[in-house]
Design a protein around this motif. Structure first.
Motif, PDB file in Angstrom:
ATOM      1  N   ASN A 148       1.112  -1.272   0.187  1.00 16.87           N
ATOM      2  CA  ASN A 148      -0.077  -0.212  -0.176  1.00 16.87           C
ATOM      3  C   ASN A 148       1.137   1.168  -0.356  1.00 16.87           C
ATOM      4  N   ALA A 149       2.255   1.249  -0.141  1.00 15.77           N
ATOM      5  CA  ALA A 149       2.934   2.614  -0.026  1.00 15.77           C
ATOM      6  C   ALA A 149       2.482   2.871  -1.525  1.00 15.77           C
ATOM      7  N   ARG A 150       2.694   4.516  -1.666  1.00 20.06           N
ATOM      8  CA  ARG A 150       2.208   5.439  -2.239  1.00 20.06           C
ATOM      9  C   ARG A 150       3.159   6.490  -2.563  1.00 20.06           C
ATOM     10  N   ALA A 151       4.193   6.393  -3.687  1.00 21.20           N
ATOM     11  CA  ALA A 151       4.894   7.528  -4.134  1.00 21.20           C
ATOM     12  C   ALA A 151       4.652   9.074  -3.301  1.00 21.20           C
ATOM     13  N   GLY A 152       5.373   9.555  -2.721  1.00 21.95           N
ATOM     14  CA  GLY A 152       5.800  10.819  -2.142  1.00 21.95           C
ATOM     15  C   GLY A 152       4.887  11.284  -0.217  1.00 21.95           C
ATOM     16  N   ASP A 153       4.728   9.412  -0.243  1.00 21.35           N
ATOM     17  CA  ASP A 153       4.898   9.449   1.294  1.00 21.35           C
ATOM     18  C   ASP A 153       5.100   9.392   2.194  1.00 21.35           C
ATOM     19  N   ASP A 154       5.567   9.614   3.135  1.00 23.96           N
ATOM     20  CA  ASP A 154       6.653   9.547   4.209  1.00 23.96           C
ATOM     21  C   ASP A 154       7.085   8.488   4.746  1.00 23.96           C
ATOM     22  N   ILE A 155       8.358   8.504   4.905  1.00 22.33           N
ATOM     23  CA  ILE A 155       8.933   6.749   5.773  1.00 22.33           C
ATOM     24  C   ILE A 155       8.736   6.712   7.145  1.00 22.33           C
ATOM     25  N   TRP A 156       8.769   6.393   7.966  1.00 25.02           N
ATOM     26  CA  TRP A 156       8.770   6.303   9.299  1.00 25.02           C
ATOM     27  C   TRP A 156       8.649   5.411   9.878  1.00 25.02           C
ATOM     28  N   LEU A 157       9.860   5.362  11.738  1.00 24.66           N
ATOM     29  CA  LEU A 157      10.316   4.036  11.933  1.00 24.66           C
ATOM     30  C   LEU A 157       9.898   4.255  13.552  1.00 24.66           C
ATOM     31  N   SER A 158       9.490   3.565  13.760  1.00 23.07           N
ATOM     32  CA  SER A 158       9.244   3.792  15.440  1.00 23.07           C
ATOM     33  C   SER A 158      10.658   3.484  16.157  1.00 23.07           C
ATOM     34  N   GLY A 159      10.770   4.057  17.768  1.00 25.91           N
ATOM     35  CA  GLY A 159      12.213   3.459  18.732  1.00 25.91           C
ATOM     36  C   GLY A 159      12.876   3.701  17.863  1.00 25.91           C
ATOM     37  N   PRO A 239      17.376   7.006  13.702  1.00 27.04           N
ATOM     38  CA  PRO A 239      17.219   6.736  15.034  1.00 27.04           C
ATOM     39  C   PRO A 239      18.242   5.773  15.866  1.00 27.04           C
ATOM     40  N   ALA A 240      19.431   5.992  16.156  1.00 23.84           N
ATOM     41  CA  ALA A 240      20.630   5.170  16.612  1.00 23.84           C
ATOM     42  C   ALA A 240      20.036   4.715  17.880  1.00 23.84           C
ATOM     43  N   HIS A 241      20.212   3.589  18.223  1.00 25.97           N
ATOM     44  CA  HIS A 241      20.199   3.356  19.984  1.00 25.97           C
ATOM     45  C   HIS A 241      21.466   3.667  20.371  1.00 25.97           C
TER      46      HIS A 241
END
Ligand code: ADP
Ligand code: MG
Length: 327
Positions: A148-159, A239-241
């Motif tokens: 479901n990813a679409r061009a223009g989407d932000d990419i996020w990461l938790s933690g 985001p590095a631990h």
């Protein structure tokens, strides 16, 4: 397993009263009510001694992790947990081990309201094999499919990234001994916390999601392939631990880009969702980082703080691509 033994084990370690409205351990099948208008989400993962975990690992951590890696798949779909099944194969009956394993398993199942309602118990020829199946449900249109990813989407990461990889490298003496670093990173390897609340909150808000089990580049690659698009990732935004602090830059990048066993969610969402996503992170007390964006052209490109493209090959990622595959 001799039948007397088997049934004693099941009764002693794996039988708990099922929640009202469910039939749990003890019959030929478990019975669960199914909510109207929702889809069943089902996933299964195996853990094999020597391949997915080191022999002699703390059984409580193993019980926790066996369920955690499965719950993480529900989280990555935006599904809420309903129940789980455990197929366990052990070479011998070791009560201290079973005590620890089942305690770790049940503690996490209680945390997420995911009761153990059935399974199978056998004697193995060699080594421990653990197979967990989780059942959850999700509103059909809200499921966070990889496609479901679409061009223009932000990419996020938790933690944060890299801690479990670092702990494993230290334990396997692939990096110079460093007790402080091992202490700081070990919890992430032994007791990963599946991002269930985040996944449920993102259902209907985010577009695509995956849990980072094999390493960010590889797992995001699955999303790109399924969605037939590409991505740019910003190295500075990763985001590095804390345990990676002060390590050589090449090792840090390796840990963050290719390190597996993370069980955080990498997800994509339209830019109009930014405020709601930040608010969700705040409510849940979770760090959420915007690490890149989806582009129409295939391929995954890395950029440094100056906006220069960085080749992943020249960083030696291919040579290091050593994170244990979890499949
Ligand atoms: P069956 O003969 O129907 O396969 P089993 O004798 O294997 O049943 O198991 C008896 C009951 O115990 C079943 O309800 C099964 O789901 C449950 N069970 C067996 N092993 C486990 C386990 N490790 N964890 C939870 N439930 C288990
Ligand atoms: Mg059986």
């Amino acid at each position: 397993m001799s039948s007397g033994n088997e049934f004693d084990l099941i009764a002693r370690y794996f039988t708990r009263s099922a929640p009202a409205g469910m039939l749990g351990v003890g019959d030929d099948c478990a019975l669960l009510p199914v909510a109207q208008g929702r889809e069943l989400a089902i996933s299964t993962d195996m853990l094999i001694e020597g391949r997915h975990f080191l022999p002699g690992v703390d059984p409580r951590s193993l019980g926790h992790k066996a369920l955690a890696v499965n719950l993480s798949d529900l989280a990555a779909m935006g599904a809420r947990p309903l129940a789980c099944l455990l197929a366990l194969s052990v070479p011998a009956v070791d009560h201290a081990w079973l005590e620890g394993f089942s305690a770790g398993f049940h503690a996490l199942s209680d945390t997420h309201g995911c009761p153990l309602v059935g399974g199978d118990t056998t004697r193995s020829l060699d080594g421990i094999i653990i197979t967990v199946t989780v059942l959850g449900d999700v509103e059909p249109a809200a499921a966070l499919r990889r496609s479901n990813a679409r061009a223009g989407d932000d990419i996020w990461l938790s933690g944060t990234l890299g801690a479990a990889w670092l702990a494993l490298q230290l334990l396997q003496k692939q990096l110079p001994a460093d007790d402080a670093r091992l202490q700081a990173s070990r919890q992430a390897m032994d007791f990963p916390m599946p991002q269930i609340a985040l996944g449920c909150g993102l259902a209907g808000l985010a577009h695509a999601a995956i849990d980072v089990s094999d390493g960010l580049l590889q797992d995001l690659g699955h999303v790109l392939q399924a969605s037939q698009c590409g991505a740019e990732l910003w190295l500075e935004a990763l985001p590095a631990h804390d345990a990676l602090h002060g390590l050589d830059e090449t090792v840090r990048r390796q840990a963050m880009l290719a390190g597996g066993d993370v069980y955080e969610l990498c997800f994509t969402a339209g830019s109009t969702g930014r405020e709601a996503i930040m608010a969700l992170g705040k409510t849940l007390g979770l760090k959420l980082s915007r690490i890149g964006r989806i582009v129409p052209d295939a391929g995954l490109r890395l950029f440094d703080a100056q906006g220069n493209e960085v080749s992943s090959d020249s960083q030696g990622f291919d040579h290091f691509a050593a994170s244990e595959p979890s499949a």
